[in-house]
Design an enzyme around this catalytic site. Structure first.
Site, short mmCIF file in Angstrom:
data_model
loop_
_atom_site.label_atom_id
_atom_site.label_comp_id
_atom_site.label_asym_id
_atom_site.label_seq_id
_atom_site.Cartn_x
_atom_site.Cartn_y
_atom_site.Cartn_z
N TYR A 24 33.12 15.17 14.20
CA TYR A 24 31.70 15.44 13.37
C TYR A 24 31.04 15.56 13.83
CZ TYR A 24 30.47 15.42 8.13
OH TYR A 24 29.82 15.32 7.36
N VAL A 28 25.65 8.69 2.23
CA VAL A 28 26.95 8.27 1.85
C VAL A 28 26.68 8.89 0.75
CG1 VAL A 28 29.26 6.78 1.38
CG2 VAL A 28 27.31 6.68 2.55
#
Ligand SMILES: NC(=O)C1=CN([C@@H]2O[C@H](COP(=O)(O)OP(=O)(O)OC[C@H]3O[C@@H](n4cnc5c(N)ncnc54)[C@H](O)[C@@H]3O)[C@@H](O)[C@H]2O)C=CC1
Ligand SMILES: CC(=O)C(C)=O
Length: 259
Positions: A155, A187
């Site tokens: 990723y 996040v």
């Protein structure tokens, strides 16, 4: 209303960050083409956009398929009467230690996160050129595009690749009045993080929610990011205040990765 009357296309707009970006650009005055491989939620987002007074169309398309990206851009131009901004937001996550990564999962994530962005850049830039004006290309990278994270290595590689494409495209298209930038969230509490957290739990034995909390614990501003935090930065990248900025991949993460 800095982008009043402009037409913006947002991929991965059915939920999460893409939905928030679409709603924010609509609130800024743009008409919006919503693109997602999953059509179920697109109509609801389109209704939310119409409620703030902008036009919206829903296009079910897979960004890994260049012809589908081309059709989506053509449809946006035709039905919304213009084409000025693309947000190449669609992406998927993948959690696996590098030792266990399999060829088919690498192919899949490269196709969505890297080729999907490449086709968006290519098709949008050609459309801006054909229409004889500049435009804004905005790509989804990540904190993982500035720092490789354990278990998120592939990723991370895709998000570093997005920064590379962003820089090269900025140089290739600058003379056409096209700017190309990326946003790098930290996040964000979306379904993507639910999946990441569950996968960490399955692989490491960590309790559900613990990985998310651990990452959030590193954020200087002391809370998880909302999709709207990201959309506010994309609003800046889509509008005239960022006209003198190109080739950048700005961190918008509450203070987590410092570059
Ligand atoms: N959630 C996070 O913490 C972060 C997310 N990002 C990036 O932001 C972007 C959006 O993430 P989230 O909203 O969290 O994810 P999400 O998983 O909540 O939503 C992603 C959307 O993209 C769509 N999509 C997936 N593959 C597609 C394809 N091939 N063609 C068209 N649409 C497709 C999905 O159907 C979904 O609606 C992604 O590129 C992600 O990598 C970056 C940093 C942090
Ligand atoms: C989801 C993401 O982009 C992370 C973990 O940085």
């Amino acid at each position: 209303m800095s982008i009043e009357g402009k037409v913006a296309l947002v991929t991965g707009a059915g939920q999460g960050i893409g939905r928030a970006i679409a709603l924010r650009l609509a609130a800024d005055g743009a008409d919006i083409a919503l693109v997602d491989v999953n059509g179920d939620r697109l109509h609801a987002v389109a209704d939310e956009i119409r409620a703030v007074g902008s036009k919206a169309i829903s296009v079910v398309a897979d960004v890994t398929d260049r012809s589908q990206v081309q059709s989506a851009v053509d449809q946006a131009e035709h039905e919304l009467d213009g084409f000025d901004i693309i947000v190449n937001n669609a992406g998927i996550a993948q959690v696996n230690p590098l030792a266990d990564v399999q060829p088919e999962e690498v192919s899949r994530i490269l196709a969505v996160n890297v080729e999907g962005v490449l086709w968006g850049i290519q098709v949008a830039a050609a459309k801006f050129r054909a229409r004889g004006h500049g435009g804004k290309i905005i790509n989804a990278s990540s904190i993982a595009g500035h720092e490789g994270f354990a278990m998120l290595g592939v990723y991370s590689a895709t998000k570093f690749a997005v920064r590379g494409l962003t820089q090269a495209a900025a140089k290739e298209y600058a003379a056409d009045g096209i700017t190309v930038n990326a946003y790098c969230p930290g996040v964000v509490g979306t379904d993507m993080w639910v999946t990441i957290d569950e996968r960490f739990a399955a692989l490491t034995g960590a309790p559900k929610g613990a990985t998310f909390e651990k990452f959030v614990g590193g954020i200087a501003l002391g809370r998880a990011q909302t999709p709207e935090d990201v959309a506010a930065y994309v609003s800046y990248l889509a509008g005239p205040d960022s006209d003198y900025m190109t080739g950048q991949a700005g961190l918008i993460d509450g203070g987590l990765v410092y570059r």
